[in-house]
Design an enzyme around this catalytic site. Structure first.
Site, PDB file in Angstrom:
ATOM      1  N   LYS A 109     148.230  16.852  28.598  1.00  0.00           N
ATOM      2  CA  LYS A 109     148.242  16.613  27.149  1.00  0.00           C
ATOM      3  C   LYS A 109     149.168  15.446  26.797  1.00  0.00           C
ATOM      4  O   LYS A 109     148.815  14.563  26.030  1.00  0.00           O
ATOM      5  CB  LYS A 109     148.676  17.878  26.405  1.00  0.00           C
ATOM      6  CG  LYS A 109     148.584  17.751  24.885  1.00  0.00           C
ATOM      7  CD  LYS A 109     149.218  18.909  24.164  1.00  0.00           C
ATOM      8  CE  LYS A 109     148.498  20.198  24.344  1.00  0.00           C
ATOM      9  NZ  LYS A 109     149.031  21.279  23.468  1.00  0.00           N
ATOM     10  N   GLU A 120     154.106  16.521  38.014  1.00  0.00           N
ATOM     11  CA  GLU A 120     153.201  16.744  39.138  1.00  0.00           C
ATOM     12  C   GLU A 120     151.863  16.033  38.912  1.00  0.00           C
ATOM     13  O   GLU A 120     151.313  15.385  39.812  1.00  0.00           O
ATOM     14  CB  GLU A 120     152.963  18.244  39.352  1.00  0.00           C
ATOM     15  CG  GLU A 120     154.199  19.022  39.737  1.00  0.00           C
ATOM     16  CD  GLU A 120     154.953  19.577  38.544  1.00  0.00           C
ATOM     17  OE1 GLU A 120     155.766  20.493  38.733  1.00  0.00           O
ATOM     18  OE2 GLU A 120     154.738  19.084  37.409  1.00  0.00           O
ATOM     19  N   GLY A 135     148.681  25.691  27.156  1.00  0.00           N
ATOM     20  CA  GLY A 135     147.983  25.316  28.389  1.00  0.00           C
ATOM     21  C   GLY A 135     147.207  26.452  29.012  1.00  0.00           C
ATOM     22  O   GLY A 135     146.063  26.282  29.455  1.00  0.00           O
ATOM     23  N   ARG A 136     147.798  27.645  29.041  1.00  0.00           N
ATOM     24  CA  ARG A 136     147.137  28.771  29.699  1.00  0.00           C
ATOM     25  C   ARG A 136     146.016  29.365  28.848  1.00  0.00           C
ATOM     26  O   ARG A 136     145.340  30.301  29.282  1.00  0.00           O
ATOM     27  CB  ARG A 136     148.166  29.837  30.064  1.00  0.00           C
ATOM     28  CG  ARG A 136     148.990  30.363  28.885  1.00  0.00           C
ATOM     29  CD  ARG A 136     150.214  31.132  29.390  1.00  0.00           C
ATOM     30  NE  ARG A 136     151.091  31.615  28.337  1.00  0.00           N
ATOM     31  CZ  ARG A 136     152.045  30.899  27.762  1.00  0.00           C
ATOM     32  NH1 ARG A 136     152.232  29.649  28.111  1.00  0.00           N
ATOM     33  NH2 ARG A 136     152.823  31.426  26.834  1.00  0.00           N
ATOM     34  N   GLU A 157     153.437  34.336  32.180  1.00  0.00           N
ATOM     35  CA  GLU A 157     154.069  33.251  31.438  1.00  0.00           C
ATOM     36  C   GLU A 157     154.148  33.613  29.960  1.00  0.00           C
ATOM     37  O   GLU A 157     155.049  33.166  29.253  1.00  0.00           O
ATOM     38  CB  GLU A 157     153.300  31.939  31.632  1.00  0.00           C
ATOM     39  CG  GLU A 157     154.075  30.717  31.162  1.00  0.00           C
ATOM     40  CD  GLU A 157     153.462  29.413  31.637  1.00  0.00           C
ATOM     41  OE1 GLU A 157     153.901  28.899  32.686  1.00  0.00           O
ATOM     42  OE2 GLU A 157     152.546  28.918  30.956  1.00  0.00           O
ATOM     43  N   HIS A 205     141.349  46.279  52.641  1.00  0.00           N
ATOM     44  CA  HIS A 205     141.873  46.174  53.995  1.00  0.00           C
ATOM     45  C   HIS A 205     143.226  45.475  54.024  1.00  0.00           C
ATOM     46  O   HIS A 205     143.670  45.022  55.083  1.00  0.00           O
ATOM     47  CB  HIS A 205     140.867  45.439  54.886  1.00  0.00           C
ATOM     48  CG  HIS A 205     139.604  46.217  55.097  1.00  0.00           C
ATOM     49  ND1 HIS A 205     139.401  47.026  56.202  1.00  0.00           N
ATOM     50  CD2 HIS A 205     138.485  46.338  54.340  1.00  0.00           C
ATOM     51  CE1 HIS A 205     138.205  47.597  56.115  1.00  0.00           C
ATOM     52  NE2 HIS A 205     137.635  47.196  54.997  1.00  0.00           N
ATOM     53  N   LYS A 222     162.455  22.606  36.266  1.00  0.00           N
ATOM     54  CA  LYS A 222     162.001  21.220  36.169  1.00  0.00           C
ATOM     55  C   LYS A 222     163.189  20.271  36.007  1.00  0.00           C
ATOM     56  O   LYS A 222     163.265  19.215  36.641  1.00  0.00           O
ATOM     57  CB  LYS A 222     161.061  21.051  34.978  1.00  0.00           C
ATOM     58  CG  LYS A 222     159.718  21.743  35.101  1.00  0.00           C
ATOM     59  CD  LYS A 222     158.897  21.471  33.845  1.00  0.00           C
ATOM     60  CE  LYS A 222     157.542  22.148  33.884  1.00  0.00           C
ATOM     61  NZ  LYS A 222     156.775  21.881  32.650  1.00  0.00           N
TER      62      LYS A 222
END
Length: 564
Positions: free
Chosen positions: A216, A222, A288-289, A374, A405, A529
């Site tokens: 954005k 990153e 964002g999420r 979050e 399993h 960060k």
């Protein structure tokens, strides 16, 4: 701080105390699922719900009629419906950032333009203006009208983002793979670890690759590091193939032909070399999420086409409408959120498993980890005061039958109670048989068996009746009474997936409202960060190293000694 009412301390309400007394009564009476099922032939009917594409069975949860009644009363005590309506209408319920919370506007139909004016803007009209641009762009890529710098059709898309700019699109791309019909392969890069980029571009032809940079602000560390890596890879590849001569003009053409952005920072987009006309934005009121149905989903529209994406959005909207219009007493979305509160705050459950019996949903638990943890992994309420009870839970899971399993042993016989949601679909796009055995039916048999075993278990007498040696009987006893919710659908369609995502968005909202949380900020990710920016120079700079704590210094010393 945004002007919203202070959160109600739920632990001080009479409804909370009534639930506590009810919980203690259940514990002392030894009531359990076997007895509740035996004593109430209508239990399954009363605790089953249908919502468009999805069927819900809550009957294997540790609740009675009284529990449901008390949980609904708790929701009303914290004005759950009022806060829900405030969210949908654009009130700034994200208090620490003074923002509206309007991911639900991303899926409102165009016919509702003019009905939601937020901060002076027509939110629905704005959304559809961007959607229309995305659809037009995607159609150009899908048809071959959009070409790379050498005139070749785009065959591969690399989408670069992180967090909500990656987890959502990756999950949906995997979930809806049967709908990919344009012959375009999509790969996603998120990790700053160079290995991620190296593996994702391996085998790709730069001449037929389109890169989408999803940030954005166009400043995410990153994402922009990976974006520059991708630019270098693409330009070096084109130059080595003789596709460009490396001059400024050819480089400029290549970047404009092979890079687009999902961002609102048009100045930085243009500085990168991307044509601002090929930048698709979203708004401050979209976290964002919560953004997979915004421009963050551009790669999905390219892979699946506009009509599939429209159906996906319609699934979200149908569940939003249900959540808004259904009374709490019959509202399965609200009830699932309240059930999570019941387990976290009264049974002291610390985690919640989500177990999709559909391989296409194998990234769904990872997606939910960000959405839920979050949002609600917080110890401060929306007015800045400390929380007064446990908040959040660890969401985790794996696609069945793989999980059976791996970790189901802990869920069945461990000392921790782990509520679990089981998700499955009656139909598969890939039907097959093993001899006469329908493999999908074999798969669903496992889905059904697990919730039955967790609910009802196996007694010592039942184990003995199988001829088990007495010393081994305790090891083969299953206590049962382990709560599960079953979510069953007809098929994993785009519409059903939209409903499923919106379901957990609103479950998260319900929990956050009860606990008094701002579920839409994420300050907890900031400190790491900031420290990373301070520490990175210390890997090679002695002055920066001297400022670090002794443990960090020792770890950096190890790095310096072993880096080749």
């Amino acid at each position: 701080m945004a002007d919203v009412p202070a959160p109600i301390d739920v632990t001080q309400t009479s409804e909370w105390h009534a639930l506590q007394q009810h919980f203690e009564k259940i514990q002392s009476s030894g009531a359990n699922l076997k007895s509740w099922f035996a004593n109430d032939p209508q239990r399954v009917k009363k605790l089953s719900y249908d919502l468009s594409d999805l069927h819900f069975d809550l009957s294997k949860n540790l609740v009675s009629d009284e529990t449901i009644k008390l949980l609904v009363a708790l929701g009303k005590a914290v004005d759950l419906e009022g806060r829900r309506d405030a969210m949908f209408s654009g009130v700034h319920i994200n208090t620490t950032e003074d923002r509206a919370v309007l991911h639900t506007a991303l899926r409102r139909p165009a016919s509702e333009a003019g009905s939601l004016i937020v901060d002076g803007q027509d939110a629905v009209a704005d959304v559809h203006e961007v959607l229309d641009r995305m659809y037009a762009f995607a159609n150009k890529v899908r048809s071959g009208e959009w070409k790379g710098v050498t005139g070749k059709k785009i065959e591969n898309v690399v989408s670069i983002g992180i967090g909500g700019s990656d987890l959502g699109p990756v999950m949906v791309y995997e979930a809806l793979k049967p709908y990919a019909d344009a012959g375009i392969n999509v790969r996603y890069v998120s990790n700053i670890d160079p290995n991620d980029m190296a593996e994702k571009v391996k085998g790709l032809d730069p001449e037929t690759t389109l890169v989408i940079i999803v940030s954005k602000t166009f400043t995410t560390l990153e994402t922009m590091t990976n974006a520059r890596e991708a630019k270098a890879w693409l330009l070096e590849g084109l130059k080595s193939q003789g596709a460009i001569d490396g001059g400024d003009a050819s480089v400029e053409r290549a970047i404009k032909s092979h890079f687009v952005a999902v961002s609102t920072n048009l100045e930085l987009v243009e500085q990168f070399g991307i044509d601002p006309q090929n930048a698709f934005g979203f708004w401050s009121w979209v976290g964002g999420r919560y953004s997979v149905d915004a421009a963050v989903g551009l790669s999905l529209i390219i892979a699946f086409g506009p009509e599939v994406f429209k159906d996906f959005l319609a699934g979200f909207h149908d569940l939003d409408t249900y959540f808004c219009e259904t009374p709490l007493e019959q509202n399965v979305v609200a009830l699932m959120g309240l059930l999570n509160v019941w387990y976290v705050n009264f049974y002291k459950a610390e985690s919640h498993a989500v177990l999709p019996y559909d391989q296409y949903l194998h990234r769904f638990p990872a997606y939910l980890q960000q959405l839920t943890m979050e949002s609600n992994g917080k110890s401060t309420r929306w007015d800045g005061t400390p929380v007064t009870c446990e908040t959040g839970e660890i969401f985790w899971g794996e696609a069945g039958t793989n999980g059976q399993h791996a970790f189901y042993q802990l869920i069945h016989q461990g000392t921790r109670m782990i509520p679990a949601d089981f998700i499955a679909f009656a139909n598969t796009p890939n039907p097959t048989k093993d001899g006469e055995q329908d493999v999908h039916e074999l798969f669903l048999g496992n889905f059904l068996a697990q919730t039955k075993a967790l609910a009802f278990g196996k007694t010592a007498d039942e184990v003995r009746a199988e001829g088990t040696a007495e010393w081994m009987v305790p090891a083969r006893v299953f206590t049962g009474n382990r709560p599960t919710t079953s979510v069953f659908g007809e098929a994993l369609t785009p519409h059903a997936l939209g409903e499923l995502i919106a379901l957990y968005e609103h479950i998260t909202f319900v929990e956050g409202t009860v606990w008094g949380l701002d579920s839409y900020d994420q300050w907890g990710v900031e400190l790491g960060k900031q420290l990373a920016k301070q520490i990175t120079p210390a890997l090679h700079d002695d002055e920066a190293l001297a400022l670090q704590d002794e443990s960090t210094k020792a770890l950096i010393a190890y790095y310096r000694a072993h880096r080749k």
